[in-house]
Design a protein around this motif. Sequence first.
Motif, PDB file in Angstrom:
ATOM      1  N   MET A   1       0.826  -1.212   0.000  1.00 43.29           N
ATOM      2  CA  MET A   1       0.000   0.000   0.000  1.00 43.29           C
ATOM      3  C   MET A   1       0.860   1.262   0.000  1.00 43.29           C
ATOM      4  SD  MET A   1      -3.086  -0.743  -0.416  1.00 43.29           S
ATOM      5  CE  MET A   1      -3.738   0.885  -0.151  1.00 43.29           C
ATOM      6  N   SER A   2       1.931   1.267   0.806  1.00 44.25           N
ATOM      7  CA  SER A   2       2.786   2.456   0.825  1.00 44.25           C
ATOM      8  C   SER A   2       3.530   2.618  -0.506  1.00 44.25           C
ATOM      9  CB  SER A   2       3.762   2.420   2.007  1.00 44.25           C
ATOM     10  OG  SER A   2       4.620   1.324   1.907  1.00 44.25           O
ATOM     11  N   ALA A   3       3.964   1.517  -1.104  1.00 44.45           N
ATOM     12  CA  ALA A   3       4.620   1.585  -2.412  1.00 44.45           C
ATOM     13  C   ALA A   3       3.620   2.037  -3.480  1.00 44.45           C
ATOM     14  CB  ALA A   3       5.214   0.232  -2.776  1.00 44.45           C
ATOM     15  N   LEU A   4       2.370   1.624  -3.335  1.00 45.42           N
ATOM     16  CA  LEU A   4       1.317   2.021  -4.270  1.00 45.42           C
ATOM     17  C   LEU A   4       1.090   3.533  -4.206  1.00 45.42           C
ATOM     18  CD1 LEU A   4      -0.709   0.788  -6.284  1.00 45.42           C
ATOM     19  CD2 LEU A   4      -2.303   0.532  -4.415  1.00 45.42           C
ATOM     20  N   LYS A   5       1.091   4.069  -3.002  1.00 46.10           N
ATOM     21  CA  LYS A   5       0.926   5.517  -2.842  1.00 46.10           C
ATOM     22  C   LYS A   5       2.081   6.270  -3.491  1.00 46.10           C
ATOM     23  CE  LYS A   5      -1.694   5.117   1.415  1.00 46.10           C
ATOM     24  NZ  LYS A   5      -1.651   5.229   2.874  1.00 46.10           N
ATOM     25  N   VAL A   6       3.295   5.779  -3.295  1.00 43.74           N
ATOM     26  CA  VAL A   6       4.467   6.419  -3.905  1.00 43.74           C
ATOM     27  C   VAL A   6       4.362   6.355  -5.426  1.00 43.74           C
ATOM     28  CG1 VAL A   6       6.971   6.231  -4.208  1.00 43.74           C
ATOM     29  CG2 VAL A   6       5.966   5.998  -1.925  1.00 43.74           C
ATOM     30  N   ALA A   7       3.950   5.208  -5.941  1.00 38.09           N
ATOM     31  CA  ALA A   7       3.815   5.046  -7.396  1.00 38.09           C
ATOM     32  C   ALA A   7       2.753   5.989  -7.956  1.00 38.09           C
ATOM     33  CB  ALA A   7       3.476   3.602  -7.738  1.00 38.09           C
ATOM     34  N   MET A   8       1.682   6.203  -7.190  1.00 40.53           N
ATOM     35  CA  MET A   8       0.644   7.138  -7.633  1.00 40.53           C
ATOM     36  C   MET A   8       1.198   8.563  -7.686  1.00 40.53           C
ATOM     37  SD  MET A   8      -2.805   6.039  -5.674  1.00 40.53           S
ATOM     38  CE  MET A   8      -3.519   4.428  -5.829  1.00 40.53           C
ATOM     39  N   LYS A   9       1.944   8.928  -6.660  1.00 41.94           N
ATOM     40  CA  LYS A   9       2.495  10.292  -6.603  1.00 41.94           C
ATOM     41  C   LYS A   9       3.510  10.537  -7.716  1.00 41.94           C
ATOM     42  CE  LYS A   9       1.797  10.919  -1.675  1.00 41.94           C
ATOM     43  NZ  LYS A   9       2.416  10.956  -0.348  1.00 41.94           N
ATOM     44  N   THR A  10       4.304   9.519  -8.028  1.00 40.19           N
ATOM     45  CA  THR A  10       5.327   9.672  -9.068  1.00 40.19           C
ATOM     46  C   THR A  10       4.799   9.337 -10.464  1.00 40.19           C
ATOM     47  OG1 THR A  10       6.126   7.413  -8.727  1.00 40.19           O
ATOM     48  CG2 THR A  10       7.210   9.173  -7.465  1.00 40.19           C
ATOM     49  N   LYS A  11       3.538   8.905 -10.524  1.00 40.72           N
ATOM     50  CA  LYS A  11       2.885   8.538 -11.795  1.00 40.72           C
ATOM     51  C   LYS A  11       3.652   7.437 -12.545  1.00 40.72           C
ATOM     52  CE  LYS A  11       0.650  13.031 -12.559  1.00 40.72           C
ATOM     53  NZ  LYS A  11       0.198  13.245 -11.288  1.00 40.72           N
ATOM     54  N   ASP A  12       4.123   6.451 -11.780  1.00 39.62           N
ATOM     55  CA  ASP A  12       4.842   5.307 -12.341  1.00 39.62           C
ATOM     56  C   ASP A  12       3.809   4.238 -12.723  1.00 39.62           C
ATOM     57  OD1 ASP A  12       6.397   3.124 -12.962  1.00 39.62           O
ATOM     58  OD2 ASP A  12       7.618   3.209 -11.147  1.00 39.62           O
ATOM     59  N   GLN A  13       3.432   4.203 -13.995  1.00 39.54           N
ATOM     60  CA  GLN A  13       2.359   3.321 -14.450  1.00 39.54           C
ATOM     61  C   GLN A  13       2.698   1.838 -14.321  1.00 39.54           C
ATOM     62  OE1 GLN A  13      -0.799   4.174 -15.240  1.00 39.54           O
ATOM     63  NE2 GLN A  13      -0.179   6.215 -14.569  1.00 39.54           N
ATOM     64  N   VAL A  14       3.951   1.484 -14.577  1.00 36.79           N
ATOM     65  CA  VAL A  14       4.348   0.071 -14.477  1.00 36.79           C
ATOM     66  C   VAL A  14       4.195  -0.404 -13.031  1.00 36.79           C
ATOM     67  CG1 VAL A  14       6.272  -1.540 -14.705  1.00 36.79           C
ATOM     68  CG2 VAL A  14       5.893   0.193 -16.457  1.00 36.79           C
ATOM     69  N   ALA A  15       4.716   0.380 -12.097  1.00 37.47           N
ATOM     70  CA  ALA A  15       4.619   0.013 -10.686  1.00 37.47           C
ATOM     71  C   ALA A  15       3.164   0.004 -10.235  1.00 37.47           C
ATOM     72  CB  ALA A  15       5.437   0.970  -9.830  1.00 37.47           C
TER      73      ALA A  15
END
Length: 149
Positions: free
Chosen positions: A8-22
């Motif tokens: 969940m925390s990695a998902l939040k970071v990926a959302m903030k950085t707009k990393d579509q693969v992650a």
Amino acid sequence: MSLQQDVMSALKVAMKTKDQVALTALRAVKSAILLAQTESGVKEDLSEEQELKILQKQVKQRKDSAAIYLEQGREDLAAPELAEAEVIAQFLPEALTNEEIEKVVVATIDQIGASGMKDMGKVMGIVNKELAGRADGKTISTIVKSKLS
């Protein structure tokens, strides 16, 4: 922190950085964890072993898909699958080397007194439990076959 919280925390970071693969990979992991929780009927978190199995399955699915795409000459489809596998693999414990796996297999064979291929199932069961999440079943199987034959 549990695996689900890490995801969940990695998902939040990926959302903030707009990393579509992650995002894609982590959403699939989250979905698989939630599905496993609802299938078990228990509202509690999954055990670490169950979480590791889910992660391994997710990584294996992506690697298998990538292999099929590469066989068909579709590198454009294989690349995202491999990238997602790498994202998910970050949550797995560090994999053991073949030599380390071999030591565990030899110790298990000596421990149960396995003498041939007829004992492969017993050896595989014990070794798979001991190395859960840290070794690929295919690698373990290959090493067990070589030691028992």
